[in-house]
Design an enzyme around this catalytic site. Structure first.
Site, PDB file in Angstrom:
ATOM      1  N   CYS A  91       3.707   8.670   0.752  1.00 35.73           N
ATOM      2  CA  CYS A  91       4.004   7.612   1.585  1.00 35.73           C
ATOM      3  C   CYS A  91       4.143   6.288   1.067  1.00 35.73           C
ATOM      4  CB  CYS A  91       2.971   7.546   2.720  1.00 35.73           C
ATOM      5  SG  CYS A  91       3.530   6.443   4.105  1.00 35.73           S
ATOM      6  N   CYS A 125      -1.284   6.919   9.835  1.00 35.06           N
ATOM      7  CA  CYS A 125      -0.090   6.331  10.229  1.00 35.06           C
ATOM      8  C   CYS A 125      -0.137   5.018  11.020  1.00 35.06           C
ATOM      9  CB  CYS A 125       0.850   7.182  10.971  1.00 35.06           C
ATOM     10  SG  CYS A 125       2.332   6.711  11.543  1.00 35.06           S
ATOM     11  N   GLU A 181       0.774  -1.018   0.049  1.00 31.77           N
ATOM     12  CA  GLU A 181      -0.022  -0.013  -0.190  1.00 31.77           C
ATOM     13  C   GLU A 181       0.758   1.217   0.044  1.00 31.77           C
ATOM     14  OE1 GLU A 181      -3.781  -1.625   1.870  1.00 31.77           O
ATOM     15  OE2 GLU A 181      -2.884  -0.428   3.444  1.00 31.77           O
ATOM     16  N   CYS A 222       5.766  -4.294  15.827  1.00 30.08           N
ATOM     17  CA  CYS A 222       5.125  -3.340  16.721  1.00 30.08           C
ATOM     18  C   CYS A 222       4.024  -3.468  17.046  1.00 30.08           C
ATOM     19  CB  CYS A 222       5.560  -1.983  15.968  1.00 30.08           C
ATOM     20  SG  CYS A 222       7.281  -1.547  15.731  1.00 30.08           S
ATOM     21  N   CYS A 278       5.933  -6.781   7.345  1.00 31.76           N
ATOM     22  CA  CYS A 278       6.888  -6.435   8.193  1.00 31.76           C
ATOM     23  C   CYS A 278       7.472  -7.422   8.911  1.00 31.76           C
ATOM     24  CB  CYS A 278       6.593  -5.058   8.888  1.00 31.76           C
ATOM     25  SG  CYS A 278       7.871  -4.427   9.842  1.00 31.76           S
ATOM     26  N   CYS A 326       0.831  -0.964  15.226  1.00 27.48           N
ATOM     27  CA  CYS A 326       1.093  -0.978  14.119  1.00 27.48           C
ATOM     28  C   CYS A 326       0.470  -1.986  13.321  1.00 27.48           C
ATOM     29  CB  CYS A 326       2.554  -0.829  13.500  1.00 27.48           C
ATOM     30  SG  CYS A 326       2.628  -0.573  11.555  1.00 27.48           S
TER      31      CYS A 326
END
Length: 349
Positions: free
Chosen positions: A108, A340, A95, A119, A115, A122
Protein backbone atom coordinates in the site's frame (compact mmCIF):
# COMPACT_ATOMS: atom_id res chain seq x y z
CA UNK A 1 30.05 31.03 -4.35
CA UNK A 2 27.20 29.92 -6.58
CA UNK A 3 26.14 26.28 -6.43
CA UNK A 4 24.41 24.50 -9.28
CA UNK A 5 21.46 22.37 -8.29
CA UNK A 6 21.80 18.81 -9.48
CA UNK A 7 19.22 17.48 -11.94
CA UNK A 8 16.97 14.70 -10.65
CA UNK A 9 18.05 12.09 -13.16
CA UNK A 10 14.91 9.99 -12.74
CA UNK A 11 12.76 12.95 -13.83
CA UNK A 12 14.16 12.42 -17.35
CA UNK A 13 12.72 9.93 -19.80
CA UNK A 14 15.07 7.89 -21.97
CA UNK A 15 15.01 10.31 -24.90
CA UNK A 16 15.77 13.26 -22.62
CA UNK A 17 18.55 11.32 -20.91
CA UNK A 18 20.09 10.51 -24.29
CA UNK A 19 20.12 14.23 -25.15
CA UNK A 20 21.88 14.97 -21.87
CA UNK A 21 24.54 12.37 -22.69
CA UNK A 22 25.09 13.81 -26.15
CA UNK A 23 25.50 17.26 -24.53
CA UNK A 24 28.13 15.71 -22.21
CA UNK A 25 29.87 14.30 -25.31
CA UNK A 26 29.11 10.78 -24.20
CA UNK A 27 27.67 8.10 -26.52
CA UNK A 28 23.88 7.93 -26.31
CA UNK A 29 23.91 4.17 -25.68
CA UNK A 30 25.35 4.96 -22.26
CA UNK A 31 22.06 6.66 -21.43
CA UNK A 32 20.24 3.39 -22.01
CA UNK A 33 22.64 1.63 -19.64
CA UNK A 34 22.05 4.24 -16.94
CA UNK A 35 18.29 4.07 -17.52
CA UNK A 36 18.44 0.31 -17.01
CA UNK A 37 20.37 0.76 -13.76
CA UNK A 38 17.83 3.28 -12.50
CA UNK A 39 14.58 1.49 -13.35
CA UNK A 40 15.29 -2.23 -13.90
CA UNK A 41 18.00 -2.67 -11.29
CA UNK A 42 16.76 0.05 -8.92
CA UNK A 43 20.26 1.47 -8.40
CA UNK A 44 20.46 3.95 -5.55
CA UNK A 45 23.91 5.39 -6.33
CA UNK A 46 25.95 5.98 -9.47
CA UNK A 47 28.82 3.99 -7.94
CA UNK A 48 26.70 0.83 -8.35
CA UNK A 49 26.71 1.22 -12.15
CA UNK A 50 29.60 -1.15 -12.70
CA UNK A 51 29.57 -1.21 -16.52
CA UNK A 52 30.27 2.55 -16.67
CA UNK A 53 33.74 4.04 -16.44
CA UNK A 54 34.77 5.60 -13.15
CA UNK A 55 35.11 8.98 -14.90
CA UNK A 56 31.54 8.81 -16.20
CA UNK A 57 30.22 7.75 -12.79
CA UNK A 58 31.98 10.73 -11.22
CA UNK A 59 30.62 13.06 -13.89
CA UNK A 60 27.09 11.80 -13.25
CA UNK A 61 27.53 12.20 -9.50
CA UNK A 62 28.68 15.81 -9.96
CA UNK A 63 25.71 16.79 -12.15
CA UNK A 64 22.79 14.54 -11.26
CA UNK A 65 20.97 13.30 -8.17
CA UNK A 66 19.16 10.05 -7.47
CA UNK A 67 16.64 11.25 -4.87
CA UNK A 68 16.21 7.92 -3.14
CA UNK A 69 13.55 7.19 -0.54
CA UNK A 70 14.84 5.72 2.74
CA UNK A 71 13.07 3.52 5.28
CA UNK A 72 12.94 5.75 8.36
CA UNK A 73 11.19 3.30 10.67
CA UNK A 74 9.29 0.01 10.44
CA UNK A 75 6.65 -1.38 12.81
CA UNK A 76 5.52 -5.00 12.85
CA UNK A 77 1.89 -5.85 13.59
CA UNK A 78 0.69 -8.94 15.42
CA UNK A 79 -0.83 -10.07 12.10
CA UNK A 80 2.57 -9.64 10.33
CA UNK A 81 1.64 -6.40 8.55
CA UNK A 82 4.61 -4.03 8.34
CA UNK A 83 4.12 -0.26 8.42
CA UNK A 84 6.95 1.95 7.21
CA UNK A 85 7.67 5.61 7.55
CA UNK A 86 9.65 6.62 4.48
CA UNK A 87 11.93 9.66 4.52
CA UNK A 88 12.03 11.60 1.25
CA UNK A 89 15.08 13.47 -0.07
CA UNK A 90 13.74 16.80 1.28
CA UNK A 91 13.06 15.43 4.77
CA UNK A 92 9.32 14.94 4.34
CA UNK A 93 7.81 11.69 5.61
CA UNK A 94 5.15 9.42 4.10
CA UNK A 95 3.92 5.99 5.12
CA UNK A 96 3.60 2.73 3.23
CA UNK A 97 2.46 -0.73 4.28
CA UNK A 98 3.27 -4.34 3.44
CA UNK A 99 0.21 -6.56 3.84
CA UNK A 100 1.20 -10.25 3.71
CA UNK A 101 -1.46 -12.88 3.06
CA UNK A 102 -1.31 -16.53 2.10
CA UNK A 103 -2.11 -15.95 -1.56
CA UNK A 104 -0.50 -12.52 -2.14
CA UNK A 105 1.87 -9.83 -0.90
CA UNK A 106 0.40 -6.35 -1.21
CA UNK A 107 2.13 -2.98 -1.00
CA UNK A 108 0.00 0.00 0.00
CA UNK A 109 1.80 3.13 -1.24
CA UNK A 110 1.34 6.87 -0.77
CA UNK A 111 1.03 9.43 -3.57
CA UNK A 112 1.12 12.72 -1.62
CA UNK A 113 2.70 14.12 1.53
CA UNK A 114 -0.52 14.64 3.49
CA UNK A 115 -3.88 15.17 1.79
CA UNK A 116 -6.16 18.07 0.88
CA UNK A 117 -9.51 16.25 0.90
CA UNK A 118 -10.43 16.31 4.63
CA UNK A 119 -12.48 13.10 4.70
CA UNK A 120 -13.82 12.99 8.25
CA UNK A 121 -13.00 9.34 8.99
CA UNK A 122 -9.43 9.30 7.63
CA UNK A 123 -6.37 10.26 9.68
CA UNK A 124 -4.48 11.53 6.62
CA UNK A 125 -7.36 13.92 5.93
CA UNK A 126 -6.50 15.76 9.14
CA UNK A 127 -3.01 16.54 7.82
CA UNK A 128 -2.10 19.39 5.50
CA UNK A 129 -1.07 18.48 1.97
CA UNK A 130 2.56 19.53 1.64
CA UNK A 131 3.34 18.32 -1.87
CA UNK A 132 2.86 15.62 -4.47
CA UNK A 133 5.25 12.71 -4.62
CA UNK A 134 7.39 12.37 -7.72
CA UNK A 135 7.00 9.22 -9.79
CA UNK A 136 10.38 7.88 -8.62
CA UNK A 137 9.35 8.36 -4.96
CA UNK A 138 6.29 6.17 -5.51
CA UNK A 139 8.43 3.64 -7.40
CA UNK A 140 10.94 3.55 -4.53
CA UNK A 141 8.20 2.67 -2.03
CA UNK A 142 7.34 -0.36 -4.17
CA UNK A 143 10.99 -1.43 -4.42
CA UNK A 144 11.57 -1.10 -0.67
CA UNK A 145 8.36 -2.94 0.27
CA UNK A 146 9.21 -5.69 -2.24
CA UNK A 147 12.59 -6.09 -0.51
CA UNK A 148 10.79 -6.35 2.85
CA UNK A 149 8.46 -9.04 1.51
CA UNK A 150 11.42 -11.10 0.28
CA UNK A 151 13.48 -10.60 3.44
CA UNK A 152 10.69 -11.24 5.95
CA UNK A 153 8.38 -13.66 4.14
CA UNK A 154 10.54 -15.12 1.37
CA UNK A 155 8.02 -14.02 -1.26
CA UNK A 156 7.98 -11.19 -3.80
CA UNK A 157 5.39 -8.46 -4.01
CA UNK A 158 2.34 -9.50 -6.04
CA UNK A 159 -0.03 -6.52 -5.72
CA UNK A 160 0.15 -2.75 -5.36
CA UNK A 161 -2.63 -0.50 -4.10
CA UNK A 162 -2.45 3.28 -4.26
CA UNK A 163 -4.41 3.60 -1.03
CA UNK A 164 -1.84 5.21 1.24
CA UNK A 165 -1.53 8.89 2.03
CA UNK A 166 -2.99 11.34 -0.48
CA UNK A 167 -5.47 11.38 -3.37
CA UNK A 168 -3.79 9.71 -6.37
CA UNK A 169 -5.89 11.48 -8.99
CA UNK A 170 -4.75 14.88 -7.67
CA UNK A 171 -1.20 13.75 -8.51
CA UNK A 172 -2.26 12.33 -11.84
CA UNK A 173 0.87 12.67 -13.99
CA UNK A 174 3.27 11.30 -11.38
CA UNK A 175 0.97 8.41 -10.45
CA UNK A 176 0.63 7.36 -14.09
CA UNK A 177 4.37 7.71 -14.71
CA UNK A 178 5.11 5.59 -11.63
CA UNK A 179 2.76 2.88 -12.90
CA UNK A 180 4.39 3.04 -16.34
CA UNK A 181 7.82 2.44 -14.74
CA UNK A 182 6.50 -0.30 -12.44
CA UNK A 183 4.86 -2.18 -15.32
CA UNK A 184 7.36 -1.51 -18.12
CA UNK A 185 9.57 -4.38 -19.38
CA UNK A 186 12.53 -2.02 -18.81
CA UNK A 187 11.18 -1.24 -15.33
CA UNK A 188 9.86 -3.61 -12.65
CA UNK A 189 7.77 -5.52 -15.23
CA UNK A 190 4.75 -6.03 -12.96
CA UNK A 191 1.28 -6.62 -14.36
CA UNK A 192 -1.24 -3.79 -14.66
CA UNK A 193 -3.85 -6.25 -13.40
CA UNK A 194 -2.04 -6.35 -10.05
CA UNK A 195 -2.27 -2.58 -9.51
CA UNK A 196 -5.27 -0.71 -8.05
CA UNK A 197 -5.59 3.06 -7.82
CA UNK A 198 -8.11 4.26 -5.23
CA UNK A 199 -9.83 7.64 -5.49
CA UNK A 200 -12.21 9.54 -3.25
CA UNK A 201 -14.00 10.53 -6.45
CA UNK A 202 -12.61 13.26 -8.74
CA UNK A 203 -15.09 13.09 -11.62
CA UNK A 204 -13.09 14.88 -14.31
CA UNK A 205 -9.98 12.83 -13.54
CA UNK A 206 -11.94 9.56 -13.70
CA UNK A 207 -12.97 10.63 -17.20
CA UNK A 208 -9.33 11.38 -18.01
CA UNK A 209 -8.43 7.83 -16.94
CA UNK A 210 -10.92 6.70 -19.57
CA UNK A 211 -9.46 8.99 -22.22
CA UNK A 212 -5.99 7.67 -21.41
CA UNK A 213 -7.20 4.07 -21.69
CA UNK A 214 -5.57 2.94 -18.45
CA UNK A 215 -5.16 -0.79 -17.83
CA UNK A 216 -4.87 -0.84 -14.04
CA UNK A 217 -7.80 -1.32 -11.66
CA UNK A 218 -9.85 1.58 -10.31
CA UNK A 219 -11.39 1.66 -6.83
CA UNK A 220 -13.78 4.36 -5.66
CA UNK A 221 -14.04 5.12 -1.94
CA UNK A 222 -17.81 5.51 -1.83
CA UNK A 223 -18.89 4.95 1.81
CA UNK A 224 -22.40 6.30 1.20
CA UNK A 225 -24.69 6.14 -1.81
CA UNK A 226 -26.74 9.24 -1.11
CA UNK A 227 -25.40 12.77 -1.37
CA UNK A 228 -26.53 13.98 2.05
CA UNK A 229 -24.57 11.32 3.94
CA UNK A 230 -21.59 11.42 1.61
CA UNK A 231 -21.35 15.22 1.93
CA UNK A 232 -21.24 14.80 5.68
CA UNK A 233 -18.18 12.54 5.72
CA UNK A 234 -16.53 13.45 2.41
CA UNK A 235 -16.65 17.17 1.60
CA UNK A 236 -15.34 16.43 -1.89
CA UNK A 237 -18.81 15.08 -2.73
CA UNK A 238 -20.21 18.62 -2.72
CA UNK A 239 -18.38 19.24 -6.03
CA UNK A 240 -18.31 15.62 -7.20
CA UNK A 241 -21.87 14.48 -6.56
CA UNK A 242 -23.04 10.92 -7.02
CA UNK A 243 -24.65 11.96 -10.31
CA UNK A 244 -21.34 13.39 -11.53
CA UNK A 245 -19.54 10.23 -10.42
CA UNK A 246 -22.14 8.09 -12.17
CA UNK A 247 -21.52 9.93 -15.44
CA UNK A 248 -17.74 9.77 -15.02
CA UNK A 249 -17.78 6.04 -14.24
CA UNK A 250 -20.00 5.27 -17.22
CA UNK A 251 -17.62 7.22 -19.44
CA UNK A 252 -14.59 5.49 -17.91
CA UNK A 253 -16.14 2.05 -18.43
CA UNK A 254 -17.14 2.85 -22.02
CA UNK A 255 -13.50 3.64 -22.78
CA UNK A 256 -11.69 0.93 -20.79
CA UNK A 257 -14.21 -1.88 -20.23
CA UNK A 258 -12.62 -2.22 -16.77
CA UNK A 259 -15.03 -3.03 -13.91
CA UNK A 260 -14.85 -0.78 -10.86
CA UNK A 261 -14.43 -1.65 -7.18
CA UNK A 262 -16.45 0.30 -4.60
CA UNK A 263 -14.89 0.60 -1.16
CA UNK A 264 -17.57 1.01 1.52
CA UNK A 265 -16.71 1.47 5.20
CA UNK A 266 -19.70 0.40 7.29
CA UNK A 267 -20.13 2.89 10.16
CA UNK A 268 -22.33 2.11 13.15
CA UNK A 269 -25.71 3.92 13.00
CA UNK A 270 -24.67 5.95 9.96
CA UNK A 271 -24.64 3.88 6.76
CA UNK A 272 -25.29 0.34 8.00
CA UNK A 273 -29.02 -0.12 7.42
CA UNK A 274 -30.69 -2.12 4.65
CA UNK A 275 -31.92 1.19 3.20
CA UNK A 276 -28.26 2.16 2.76
CA UNK A 277 -27.60 -1.20 1.11
CA UNK A 278 -30.52 -0.59 -1.26
CA UNK A 279 -29.07 2.78 -2.24
CA UNK A 280 -25.67 1.20 -2.81
CA UNK A 281 -27.18 -1.60 -4.89
CA UNK A 282 -28.88 0.98 -7.08
CA UNK A 283 -25.57 2.81 -7.61
CA UNK A 284 -23.93 -0.50 -8.49
CA UNK A 285 -26.19 -0.87 -11.53
CA UNK A 286 -24.38 1.91 -13.43
CA UNK A 287 -21.26 -0.08 -14.39
CA UNK A 288 -19.96 -3.62 -13.78
CA UNK A 289 -18.47 -3.62 -10.31
CA UNK A 290 -17.73 -5.37 -7.06
CA UNK A 291 -18.08 -4.06 -3.50
CA UNK A 292 -15.60 -4.34 -0.66
CA UNK A 293 -17.26 -3.80 2.71
CA UNK A 294 -14.56 -2.50 5.02
CA UNK A 295 -14.24 -2.62 8.76
CA UNK A 296 -13.79 0.88 10.22
CA UNK A 297 -10.48 1.53 11.94
CA UNK A 298 -10.73 4.11 14.74
CA UNK A 299 -8.61 7.27 14.68
CA UNK A 300 -8.03 9.80 17.45
CA UNK A 301 -9.56 12.68 15.47
CA UNK A 302 -13.04 11.22 14.92
CA UNK A 303 -15.83 9.47 16.85
CA UNK A 304 -16.95 6.98 14.23
CA UNK A 305 -17.49 3.37 15.32
CA UNK A 306 -17.45 0.19 13.27
CA UNK A 307 -20.85 -1.34 12.54
CA UNK A 308 -21.91 -4.47 14.43
CA UNK A 309 -20.99 -7.77 12.80
CA UNK A 310 -24.58 -8.84 12.21
CA UNK A 311 -25.33 -5.52 10.50
CA UNK A 312 -22.37 -5.96 8.17
CA UNK A 313 -23.44 -9.53 7.39
CA UNK A 314 -27.02 -8.43 6.66
CA UNK A 315 -25.70 -5.60 4.47
CA UNK A 316 -23.49 -8.03 2.56
CA UNK A 317 -26.28 -10.58 2.16
CA UNK A 318 -28.61 -7.97 0.71
CA UNK A 319 -26.04 -6.89 -1.89
CA UNK A 320 -25.39 -10.51 -2.83
CA UNK A 321 -29.14 -11.08 -3.17
CA UNK A 322 -29.07 -8.34 -5.81
CA UNK A 323 -26.38 -10.16 -7.77
CA UNK A 324 -23.54 -7.89 -6.63
CA UNK A 325 -20.11 -9.43 -6.05
CA UNK A 326 -19.46 -8.50 -2.42
CA UNK A 327 -16.52 -9.14 -0.08
CA UNK A 328 -16.10 -8.27 3.60
CA UNK A 329 -12.57 -7.01 4.18
CA UNK A 330 -11.10 -7.49 7.65
CA UNK A 331 -8.57 -4.94 8.87
CA UNK A 332 -4.86 -5.63 8.90
CA UNK A 333 -2.29 -3.81 11.00
CA UNK A 334 -4.79 -2.02 13.20
CA UNK A 335 -2.60 -2.39 16.30
CA UNK A 336 0.15 -0.28 14.70
CA UNK A 337 -2.17 2.26 13.01
CA UNK A 338 -1.41 0.70 9.62
CA UNK A 339 -4.98 -0.16 8.65
CA UNK A 340 -7.13 1.60 6.06
CA UNK A 341 -7.69 5.23 7.01
CA UNK A 342 -5.14 5.23 9.85
CA UNK A 343 -2.04 6.51 8.03
CA UNK A 344 -0.86 9.80 9.49
CA UNK A 345 2.74 10.64 10.23
CA UNK A 346 3.25 10.85 13.99
CA UNK A 347 6.97 10.17 14.04
CA UNK A 348 9.20 12.64 12.22
CA UNK A 349 12.59 11.22 13.06
Amino acid sequence: MLTTKKTDIRSLDLAQLQQHFIAMKEPSYRAKQVYQWLWEKSARTFSEMSNLSKDLRNKLDENYAINVVEVNNSQFSNDHTIKNTFRLYDGNIVEGVLIPMDERMTACVSSQVGCSLTCKFCATGYMDRKRNLNADEIYDQVVLIDQQAKQNYNAPLTNIVYMGMGEPLLNYANVLKSIERITAPDGLNMSYKRITVSTAGISKMIKKLGDDGVKFNLALSLHAANDKKRNEIMPINEHNTLKALEEALKYYYSKTKNPVTYEYIVFNHFNDEIQDAMELAKFCKHVPCKVNLIEYNPIQFADFVNAEGDKIDAFSNYLKSQGINTNIRRSRGKDIDAACGQLAVKQQS
